[in-house]
Design a protein around this motif. Structure first.
Motif, PDB file in Angstrom:
ATOM      1  N   GLY A 128      22.884  -9.719   1.978  1.00  0.00           N
ATOM      2  CA  GLY A 128      24.228  -9.818   1.431  1.00  0.00           C
ATOM      3  C   GLY A 128      24.778  -8.494   0.924  1.00  0.00           C
ATOM      4  N   HIS A 129      23.983  -7.413   1.006  1.00  0.00           N
ATOM      5  CA  HIS A 129      24.444  -6.080   0.590  1.00  0.00           C
ATOM      6  C   HIS A 129      24.274  -5.125   1.758  1.00  0.00           C
ATOM      7  N   SER A 130      25.242  -4.256   1.949  1.00  0.00           N
ATOM      8  CA  SER A 130      25.171  -3.326   3.068  1.00  0.00           C
ATOM      9  C   SER A 130      24.329  -2.097   2.746  1.00  0.00           C
ATOM     10  N   GLY A 131      24.150  -1.774   1.474  1.00  0.00           N
ATOM     11  CA  GLY A 131      23.410  -0.585   1.092  1.00  0.00           C
ATOM     12  C   GLY A 131      21.911  -0.802   1.083  1.00  0.00           C
ATOM     13  N   ILE A 132      21.201   0.299   1.022  1.00  0.00           N
ATOM     14  CA  ILE A 132      19.744   0.263   0.928  1.00  0.00           C
ATOM     15  C   ILE A 132      19.308   1.102  -0.262  1.00  0.00           C
ATOM     16  N   PHE A 165       0.810  -1.215   0.000  1.00  0.00           N
ATOM     17  CA  PHE A 165       0.000   0.000   0.000  1.00  0.00           C
ATOM     18  C   PHE A 165       0.847   1.269   0.000  1.00  0.00           C
ATOM     19  N   ALA A 166       2.036   1.200   0.560  1.00  0.00           N
ATOM     20  CA  ALA A 166       2.896   2.385   0.692  1.00  0.00           C
ATOM     21  C   ALA A 166       3.364   2.880  -0.668  1.00  0.00           C
ATOM     22  N   ASN A 167       3.529   4.177  -0.788  1.00  0.00           N
ATOM     23  CA  ASN A 167       4.070   4.770  -2.016  1.00  0.00           C
ATOM     24  C   ASN A 167       5.589   4.812  -2.002  1.00  0.00           C
ATOM     25  N   GLU A 168       6.175   4.864  -0.809  1.00  0.00           N
ATOM     26  CA  GLU A 168       7.628   4.869  -0.667  1.00  0.00           C
ATOM     27  C   GLU A 168       8.027   3.931   0.462  1.00  0.00           C
ATOM     28  N   PHE A 169       9.172   3.277   0.305  1.00  0.00           N
ATOM     29  CA  PHE A 169       9.683   2.368   1.313  1.00  0.00           C
ATOM     30  C   PHE A 169      11.170   2.155   1.094  1.00  0.00           C
ATOM     31  N   VAL A 170      11.797   1.460   2.032  1.00  0.00           N
ATOM     32  CA  VAL A 170      13.227   1.154   1.949  1.00  0.00           C
ATOM     33  C   VAL A 170      13.378  -0.318   1.586  1.00  0.00           C
ATOM     34  N   LEU A 171      14.222  -0.579   0.596  1.00  0.00           N
ATOM     35  CA  LEU A 171      14.521  -1.935   0.149  1.00  0.00           C
ATOM     36  C   LEU A 171      15.947  -2.269   0.546  1.00  0.00           C
ATOM     37  N   SER A 172      16.122  -3.386   1.243  1.00  0.00           N
ATOM     38  CA  SER A 172      17.474  -3.840   1.585  1.00  0.00           C
ATOM     39  C   SER A 172      17.605  -5.276   1.089  1.00  0.00           C
ATOM     40  N   SER A 173      18.739  -5.554   0.484  1.00  0.00           N
ATOM     41  CA  SER A 173      18.979  -6.877  -0.076  1.00  0.00           C
ATOM     42  C   SER A 173      19.915  -7.648   0.834  1.00  0.00           C
TER      43      SER A 173
END
Length: 104
Positions: free
Chosen positions: A59-63, A49-57
């Motif tokens: 094995g990866h330190s970045g988001i 439902f959210a229009n914006e969110f944070v994706l983290s993978s």
């Protein structure tokens, strides 16, 4: 045959990842189906439902900070937003932080 409308071709990766939503505790599972430098296709076991969110993978330190561009049941296409914090002036109280955004 589908017509490709993206500026850059996406690379299929089918990798497990996690989503974080503002105001909701914890992280939530998803799968990044395909990705490029500008965005990704994400599938979830729930409707996003959210229009914006944070994706983290895993094995990866970045988001990645994501904005939903399209939704189809439990699949969504997102573009990545760039957010940069500006250096704080010496006399700044730190109450406000400037944010620059790259809109989709």
């Amino acid at each position: 045959m589908m017509i490709e409308r993206r500026a850059m071709e996406r690379i299929p990766i089918n990798r497990a990842a996690r989503l974080s939503f503002d105001g909701i505790r914890g992280t939530h599972p998803c799968v990044v189906r395909d990705i490029n430098a500008l965005g990704a296709c994400i599938s979830t076991p729930y409707y996003v439902f959210a229009n914006e969110f944070v994706l983290s993978s895993e094995g990866h330190s970045g988001i990645f900070i994501c904005r939903v561009v399209w939704r189809k049941v439990t699949l969504c296409g997102v573009c990545f937003l760039l957010r940069h914090r500006w250096p704080k002036p010496a006399n700044d109280s730190g109450e406000l932080t400037s944010v620059a955004r790259h809109d989709c």
